[in-house]
Write an enzyme that holds these catalytic residues in place. Structure first.
Site, short mmCIF file in Angstrom:
data_model
loop_
_atom_site.label_atom_id
_atom_site.label_comp_id
_atom_site.label_asym_id
_atom_site.label_seq_id
_atom_site.Cartn_x
_atom_site.Cartn_y
_atom_site.Cartn_z
CE LYS A 52 32.96 51.21 54.47
NZ LYS A 52 34.35 50.67 54.60
CB THR B 41 40.27 41.13 53.50
OG1 THR B 41 39.92 42.29 52.74
CG2 THR B 41 39.31 40.00 53.21
CD GLU C 9 41.20 41.98 49.10
OE1 GLU C 9 40.29 41.89 49.95
OE2 GLU C 9 41.01 42.34 47.93
CE LYS D 51 33.95 28.89 42.77
NZ LYS D 51 34.50 27.71 43.45
#
Length: 157
Positions: free
Chosen positions: A23, A29, A81, A109
Protein backbone atom coordinates in the site's frame (compact mmCIF):
# COMPACT_ATOMS: atom_id res chain seq x y z
CA UNK A 1 29.27 -12.01 9.63
CA UNK A 2 26.43 -12.08 7.18
CA UNK A 3 27.92 -14.55 4.75
CA UNK A 4 28.77 -17.38 7.12
CA UNK A 5 25.26 -18.84 7.08
CA UNK A 6 24.76 -18.46 3.33
CA UNK A 7 23.33 -19.85 1.21
CA UNK A 8 20.41 -20.27 3.59
CA UNK A 9 17.50 -22.43 2.50
CA UNK A 10 14.09 -21.80 3.96
CA UNK A 11 10.51 -22.76 3.26
CA UNK A 12 7.26 -21.85 4.92
CA UNK A 13 3.75 -20.60 4.62
CA UNK A 14 3.07 -17.01 3.57
CA UNK A 15 1.03 -15.11 6.16
CA UNK A 16 -0.51 -11.65 6.17
CA UNK A 17 1.93 -8.97 7.29
CA UNK A 18 1.06 -5.40 8.12
CA UNK A 19 0.08 -4.53 4.58
CA UNK A 20 2.62 -1.72 4.46
CA UNK A 21 4.70 -2.97 1.55
CA UNK A 22 2.06 -2.94 -1.12
CA UNK A 23 0.00 0.00 0.00
CA UNK A 24 2.60 2.56 1.00
CA UNK A 25 5.58 1.52 -1.05
CA UNK A 26 4.14 -0.18 -4.11
CA UNK A 27 6.60 -2.96 -3.29
CA UNK A 28 4.68 -6.03 -2.18
CA UNK A 29 6.43 -8.34 0.26
CA UNK A 30 5.65 -11.84 1.46
CA UNK A 31 5.89 -12.49 5.18
CA UNK A 32 6.78 -15.82 6.73
CA UNK A 33 4.96 -17.17 9.76
CA UNK A 34 6.54 -16.63 13.17
CA UNK A 35 7.67 -20.26 13.39
CA UNK A 36 9.73 -19.90 10.21
CA UNK A 37 11.25 -16.62 11.37
CA UNK A 38 12.10 -18.12 14.74
CA UNK A 39 13.91 -20.99 13.03
CA UNK A 40 16.34 -18.58 11.32
CA UNK A 41 19.88 -18.75 12.73
CA UNK A 42 20.02 -16.11 15.45
CA UNK A 43 23.41 -14.96 14.21
CA UNK A 44 22.21 -13.96 10.73
CA UNK A 45 22.58 -10.16 10.97
CA UNK A 46 19.62 -7.93 10.20
CA UNK A 47 19.77 -6.18 6.86
CA UNK A 48 18.97 -6.59 3.20
CA UNK A 49 19.79 -9.79 1.34
CA UNK A 50 19.16 -11.23 -2.12
CA UNK A 51 18.47 -14.66 -3.48
CA UNK A 52 15.89 -16.83 -5.22
CA UNK A 53 12.24 -17.44 -4.42
CA UNK A 54 9.54 -19.75 -5.59
CA UNK A 55 5.83 -19.81 -4.71
CA UNK A 56 4.29 -23.28 -4.54
CA UNK A 57 5.56 -25.17 -7.54
CA UNK A 58 5.88 -22.05 -9.65
CA UNK A 59 8.89 -20.56 -11.39
CA UNK A 60 11.96 -19.45 -9.49
CA UNK A 61 12.41 -15.66 -9.44
CA UNK A 62 15.00 -13.22 -8.16
CA UNK A 63 14.18 -11.69 -4.79
CA UNK A 64 15.31 -9.17 -2.21
CA UNK A 65 14.79 -10.00 1.44
CA UNK A 66 14.82 -7.87 4.54
CA UNK A 67 15.54 -9.23 7.99
CA UNK A 68 14.72 -6.67 10.60
CA UNK A 69 13.24 -5.90 13.98
CA UNK A 70 9.58 -5.26 13.83
CA UNK A 71 8.87 -1.99 15.61
CA UNK A 72 5.24 -3.06 16.00
CA UNK A 73 6.39 -5.70 18.47
CA UNK A 74 8.70 -3.29 20.35
CA UNK A 75 11.74 -4.96 18.79
CA UNK A 76 11.41 -8.38 20.34
CA UNK A 77 10.35 -10.14 17.16
CA UNK A 78 12.33 -10.31 13.97
CA UNK A 79 10.47 -10.08 10.73
CA UNK A 80 11.57 -11.59 7.46
CA UNK A 81 10.01 -10.07 4.36
CA UNK A 82 10.62 -11.23 0.82
CA UNK A 83 10.07 -9.03 -2.20
CA UNK A 84 9.94 -11.25 -5.26
CA UNK A 85 11.15 -9.44 -8.38
CA UNK A 86 8.19 -10.50 -10.48
CA UNK A 87 4.62 -9.30 -10.87
CA UNK A 88 2.05 -11.72 -9.53
CA UNK A 89 -1.58 -11.38 -10.54
CA UNK A 90 -2.90 -12.33 -7.13
CA UNK A 91 -1.97 -12.63 -3.47
CA UNK A 92 -0.47 -15.90 -2.36
CA UNK A 93 -1.33 -16.00 1.33
CA UNK A 94 -1.37 -19.60 2.51
CA UNK A 95 0.96 -20.76 -0.25
CA UNK A 96 4.34 -22.30 0.46
CA UNK A 97 7.21 -19.92 -0.27
CA UNK A 98 10.64 -21.49 -0.80
CA UNK A 99 13.67 -19.20 -0.71
CA UNK A 100 17.42 -19.45 -0.93
CA UNK A 101 19.28 -16.46 0.49
CA UNK A 102 22.54 -16.21 -1.45
CA UNK A 103 24.08 -12.86 -0.53
CA UNK A 104 24.05 -9.74 1.61
CA UNK A 105 23.52 -6.20 0.34
CA UNK A 106 23.57 -3.82 3.31
CA UNK A 107 22.64 -3.33 6.96
CA UNK A 108 19.22 -2.06 8.01
CA UNK A 109 18.94 1.66 8.24
CA UNK A 110 16.37 4.30 9.03
CA UNK A 111 15.15 6.73 6.41
CA UNK A 112 13.97 10.30 6.77
CA UNK A 113 11.20 9.90 4.24
CA UNK A 114 9.17 7.40 2.32
CA UNK A 115 10.85 8.58 -0.90
CA UNK A 116 14.31 7.86 0.50
CA UNK A 117 13.17 4.40 1.57
CA UNK A 118 11.64 3.66 -1.82
CA UNK A 119 14.74 4.75 -3.71
CA UNK A 120 16.95 2.63 -1.42
CA UNK A 121 14.75 -0.40 -2.09
CA UNK A 122 14.93 0.25 -5.84
CA UNK A 123 18.72 0.33 -5.56
CA UNK A 124 18.65 -2.92 -3.56
CA UNK A 125 16.57 -4.51 -6.31
CA UNK A 126 19.03 -3.41 -9.00
CA UNK A 127 21.95 -4.71 -6.95
CA UNK A 128 20.17 -8.04 -6.41
CA UNK A 129 19.53 -8.40 -10.14
CA UNK A 130 23.21 -7.78 -10.90
CA UNK A 131 24.49 -10.19 -8.26
CA UNK A 132 22.07 -12.96 -9.14
CA UNK A 133 23.30 -12.99 -12.74
CA UNK A 134 26.75 -14.07 -11.51
CA UNK A 135 27.40 -17.78 -12.08
CA UNK A 136 27.90 -18.68 -8.42
CA UNK A 137 24.45 -17.28 -7.56
CA UNK A 138 22.73 -18.27 -10.79
CA UNK A 139 23.45 -21.95 -10.19
CA UNK A 140 21.31 -21.93 -7.04
CA UNK A 141 18.28 -21.03 -9.14
CA UNK A 142 18.35 -24.63 -10.40
CA UNK A 143 18.71 -26.16 -6.94
CA UNK A 144 16.60 -29.26 -6.24
CA UNK A 145 15.32 -27.49 -3.16
CA UNK A 146 12.86 -25.68 -5.43
CA UNK A 147 11.26 -28.87 -6.69
CA UNK A 148 8.58 -29.61 -4.13
CA UNK A 149 7.64 -33.27 -3.91
CA UNK A 150 4.17 -33.96 -5.30
CA UNK A 151 1.59 -33.90 -2.57
CA UNK A 152 3.24 -30.88 -0.94
CA UNK A 153 1.54 -28.55 -3.38
CA UNK A 154 -0.87 -26.23 -1.65
CA UNK A 155 -4.20 -25.21 -3.20
CA UNK A 156 -3.59 -27.23 -6.37
CA UNK A 157 -1.30 -24.73 -7.98
Amino acid sequence: GAMRNLPYFCRGEVVKGFGRGSKELGIPTANFSEQVVESFPSDIPTGIYYGWACVGNGDVHKMVLSIGWNPFYKNIKKSVETHIIHTFKEDFYGEILSIVITGYIRPEKNFDSLDALISAIQEDIEEAKRQLDLPEHLKLKEDNFFHLPEGKIVNNH
